[in-house]
Structure formats: C-alpha cells, structure tokens
Design a protein around this motif. Structure first.
Motif, PDB file in Angstrom:
ATOM      1  N   THR A   1      73.475  18.266  47.240  1.00 32.88           N
ATOM      2  CA  THR A   1      72.214  17.637  46.869  1.00 32.88           C
ATOM      3  C   THR A   1      71.647  16.809  48.016  1.00 32.88           C
ATOM      4  OG1 THR A   1      72.736  17.586  44.512  1.00 32.88           O
ATOM      5  CG2 THR A   1      71.148  15.964  45.300  1.00 32.88           C
TER       6      THR A   1
ATOM      7  N   VAL B   1      66.716  19.655  47.394  1.00 31.40           N
ATOM      8  CA  VAL B   1      67.689  20.475  46.685  1.00 31.40           C
ATOM      9  C   VAL B   1      68.525  19.565  45.801  1.00 31.40           C
ATOM     10  CG1 VAL B   1      69.717  21.949  46.933  1.00 31.40           C
ATOM     11  CG2 VAL B   1      67.777  22.226  48.498  1.00 31.40           C
ATOM     12  N   THR B   2      68.574  19.903  44.524  1.00 29.39           N
ATOM     13  CA  THR B   2      69.375  19.132  43.584  1.00 29.39           C
ATOM     14  C   THR B   2      70.315  20.076  42.864  1.00 29.39           C
ATOM     15  OG1 THR B   2      67.543  17.587  43.240  1.00 29.39           O
ATOM     16  CG2 THR B   2      69.355  17.533  41.643  1.00 29.39           C
TER      17      THR B   2
ATOM     18  N   LEU C   1      70.417  29.205  46.229  1.00 25.91           N
ATOM     19  CA  LEU C   1      69.031  28.942  46.598  1.00 25.91           C
ATOM     20  C   LEU C   1      68.797  29.521  47.981  1.00 25.91           C
ATOM     21  CD1 LEU C   1      68.183  25.238  45.617  1.00 25.91           C
ATOM     22  CD2 LEU C   1      67.102  27.299  44.712  1.00 25.91           C
TER      23      LEU C   1
ATOM     24  N   SER D   1      60.351  25.248  52.342  1.00 23.64           N
ATOM     25  CA  SER D   1      60.103  25.576  50.935  1.00 23.64           C
ATOM     26  C   SER D   1      61.356  26.194  50.342  1.00 23.64           C
ATOM     27  CB  SER D   1      58.925  26.537  50.806  1.00 23.64           C
ATOM     28  OG  SER D   1      59.198  27.759  51.462  1.00 23.64           O
TER      29      SER D   1
ATOM     30  N   GLY E   1      63.289  24.700  47.839  1.00 24.66           N
ATOM     31  CA  GLY E   1      64.185  23.776  47.164  1.00 24.66           C
ATOM     32  C   GLY E   1      63.966  23.785  45.658  1.00 24.66           C
ATOM     33  N   GLY E   2      64.862  23.124  44.958  1.00 23.88           N
ATOM     34  CA  GLY E   2      64.742  23.051  43.510  1.00 23.88           C
ATOM     35  C   GLY E   2      65.986  22.511  42.862  1.00 23.88           C
ATOM     36  N   LEU E   3      66.004  22.613  41.556  1.00 17.49           N
ATOM     37  CA  LEU E   3      67.141  22.145  40.760  1.00 17.49           C
ATOM     38  C   LEU E   3      67.949  23.348  40.288  1.00 17.49           C
ATOM     39  CD1 LEU E   3      68.716  20.012  39.118  1.00 17.49           C
ATOM     40  CD2 LEU E   3      66.984  20.284  37.324  1.00 17.49           C
ATOM     41  N   VAL E   4      69.224  23.352  40.624  1.00 18.24           N
ATOM     42  CA  VAL E   4      70.117  24.431  40.194  1.00 18.24           C
ATOM     43  C   VAL E   4      71.424  23.829  39.702  1.00 18.24           C
ATOM     44  CG1 VAL E   4      69.152  26.141  41.771  1.00 18.24           C
ATOM     45  CG2 VAL E   4      71.097  24.731  42.496  1.00 18.24           C
TER      46      VAL E   4
ATOM     47  N   THR F   1      62.512  19.738  52.042  1.00 14.65           N
ATOM     48  CA  THR F   1      62.441  20.256  50.684  1.00 14.65           C
ATOM     49  C   THR F   1      63.684  19.772  49.937  1.00 14.65           C
ATOM     50  OG1 THR F   1      62.142  22.274  49.350  1.00 14.65           O
ATOM     51  CG2 THR F   1      63.591  22.456  51.266  1.00 14.65           C
TER      52      THR F   1
END
Length: 122
Positions: A91, A118-119, A18, A7, A9-12, A116
């Motif tokens: 990414t 990651v971008t 992160l 868990s 991950g996401g867009l940054v 997860t």
C-alpha cells in the motif's frame, strides 16, 4: 513541458494484481532509464524497480522481486509495472521517474509524476 503521469492504481485485496502505467510527454523517453518508487504512509520513499532504455538491465527491490515486473514501450513513451500477489505492505503512492538504473539499485531522478495510489486490503 515534461510530463509524467501515472495511472492504474486502486483498491484491491491481498493476492490480487494491478497494472500501473506511466505515460510521458516532452522528453525523449527512449533516452532515459525509468523506474518506479513508492511511499507508504508515514514512511520514506522506496525505489522498487527500474529499467534501462533498451530493457536489458532491470532492478527490483527485494520487497517486490518475483512479484512485480517492470517493462517499457518506447514507441508509446510508456512505462509499465505489473504487480502480482499484492500484499497490504504494498500500500502506498506509486511514482514513476527517470533516474539512474543499475542491476543492484535504482536512484530516482528529478523528473517524476504525481503518483497513483495503491491500496491493498487484507
């Protein structure tokens, strides 16, 4: 039943941070070396970091060394990855796994999570 679940991950944006977590169940977490590997779109998997059971040996791929920090909390059966100064080249899907961890390389094992995403945008 062994389960590893990533868990965090996401867009940054580039330059941001992160923190990824990997929670595990069904295995004696403290007995295993653990690590992270990633897969960018259209590319092969890249082992990026690992840590042995007591944390005294860690490995980082050259691409992340100095920016990423791997750690573990054996009391919580959890593996962590702090990622700083992220770049668009970071990414990809990030996976935690068991495996063989040496100061010079990490070979992911068969026990791994679903990943997860990651971008990192430029």
């Amino acid at each position: 039943q062994v389960k590893l679940e990533e868990s965090g991950g996401g867009l940054v944006q580039a330059g941001e941070s992160l923190s990824l977590s990997c929670t595990t169940s069904g295995l004696s977490f403290g007995d295993y070396a653990m690590g992270w590997f990633r897969q960018a779109p259209g590319k092969e998997t890249e082992p990026i970091a690992c840590i042995i059971w007591n944390g005294r040996t860690r490995y980082y791929a050259p691409s992340v060394r100095g920016r990423f920090t791997i750690s573990r909390d054996n009391s919580k059966n959890t593996l962590l990855l702090q990622m700083n100064s992220l770049k668009p080249s970071d990414t990809g899907m990030y996976y935690c796994a068991t495996g063989n961890c040496y100061p010079y390389e990490y070979n992911p094992g068969d026990l791994r999570g679903q990943g997860t995403l990651v971008t990192v945008s430029s």
